[in-house]
Motif scaffolding. Structure first.
Motif, PDB file in Angstrom:
ATOM      1  N   GLU A   1       0.531  -1.296  -0.130  1.00  0.00           N
ATOM      2  CA  GLU A   1      -0.187  -0.021  -0.052  1.00  0.00           C
ATOM      3  C   GLU A   1       0.430   1.173  -0.239  1.00  0.00           C
ATOM      4  O   GLU A   1       0.030   2.664   0.131  1.00  0.00           O
ATOM      5  N   ASN A   2       2.160   1.234   0.154  1.00  0.00           N
ATOM      6  CA  ASN A   2       3.324   2.269   0.036  1.00  0.00           C
ATOM      7  C   ASN A   2       4.332   1.745  -0.761  1.00  0.00           C
ATOM      8  O   ASN A   2       5.271   1.635  -0.548  1.00  0.00           O
TER       9      ASN A   2
ATOM     10  N   LEU B   1       0.498   4.039  10.147  1.00  0.00           N
ATOM     11  CA  LEU B   1       0.414   2.974   9.274  1.00  0.00           C
ATOM     12  C   LEU B   1       0.431   1.243   9.506  1.00  0.00           C
ATOM     13  O   LEU B   1      -0.701   0.826   9.169  1.00  0.00           O
ATOM     14  N   LEU B   2       0.567   1.006  10.392  1.00  0.00           N
ATOM     15  CA  LEU B   2       0.809   0.465  10.656  1.00  0.00           C
ATOM     16  C   LEU B   2      -0.274  -0.206  11.862  1.00  0.00           C
ATOM     17  O   LEU B   2      -1.331  -0.996  11.869  1.00  0.00           O
ATOM     18  N   GLU B   3      -1.230   0.811  12.504  1.00  0.00           N
ATOM     19  CA  GLU B   3      -2.536   0.571  13.726  1.00  0.00           C
ATOM     20  C   GLU B   3      -3.041   0.771  12.380  1.00  0.00           C
ATOM     21  O   GLU B   3      -4.341   0.217  13.255  1.00  0.00           O
ATOM     22  N   ASP B   4      -3.286   1.823  11.886  1.00  0.00           N
ATOM     23  CA  ASP B   4      -4.775   1.269  10.803  1.00  0.00           C
ATOM     24  C   ASP B   4      -4.689  -0.335   9.752  1.00  0.00           C
ATOM     25  O   ASP B   4      -5.590  -0.862  10.077  1.00  0.00           O
ATOM     26  N   ILE B   5      -3.668  -0.468  10.113  1.00  0.00           N
ATOM     27  CA  ILE B   5      -3.350  -2.153   8.740  1.00  0.00           C
ATOM     28  C   ILE B   5      -4.133  -3.034  10.105  1.00  0.00           C
ATOM     29  O   ILE B   5      -4.761  -4.461   9.420  1.00  0.00           O
ATOM     30  N   ASN B   6      -3.790  -3.659  10.946  1.00  0.00           N
ATOM     31  CA  ASN B   6      -4.152  -3.780  12.282  1.00  0.00           C
ATOM     32  C   ASN B   6      -5.084  -3.698  12.755  1.00  0.00           C
ATOM     33  O   ASN B   6      -5.546  -4.665  13.099  1.00  0.00           O
ATOM     34  N   LYS B   7      -5.952  -2.863  12.545  1.00  0.00           N
ATOM     35  CA  LYS B   7      -6.856  -2.481  12.755  1.00  0.00           C
ATOM     36  C   LYS B   7      -8.616  -3.170  11.870  1.00  0.00           C
ATOM     37  O   LYS B   7     -10.115  -3.247  12.122  1.00  0.00           O
TER      38      LYS B   7
END
Length: 103
Positions: free
Chosen positions: A41-42, A96-102
């Motif tokens: 995604e990045n 970014l990791l928090e967003d993916i983890n949710k």
């Protein structure tokens, strides 16, 4: 310019996200999933999350980390908390990791 992250960054994020609970387990699949998604995604992020990278984390904390059956088991997390906090990636990567983890 590329940002490089490896398994240690992701593992540190997951430990931090757990609230530094004292005994923690992370399946390899979770680390690899986060790495693949953030990289796909990045365009400016490269991830290195192979067995060598994961084993480097284990070696850095050999008295607290055991790898068994594709699971990273971390004990006495509070004892290594300052070192884990130093491994945390930049705030952008954490977000970014928090967003993916949710998801």
């Amino acid at each position: 310019m590329f940002v490089e992250i490896d398994s240690s960054d992701i593992i540190a994020f997951l430990i931090n996200d757990s609230g530094f609970c004292d005994d923690f387990e992370i399946p390899f699949s979770r680390v690899l999933h986060l790495a693949k998604v953030i990289e796909s995604e990045n365009e400016d992020i490269l991830t290195f999350c192979d067995s060598v990278s994961i084993d480097a984390f284990r070696c850095a904390f050999s008295s607290n980390v055991v790898i068994e059956h594709s699971i990273i088991r971390i004990s006495n997390v509070q004892n290594i908390r300052p070192n884990i906090e130093r491994l945390l990636p930049s705030q952008r990567i954490i977000d970014l990791l928090e967003d993916i983890n949710k998801r």
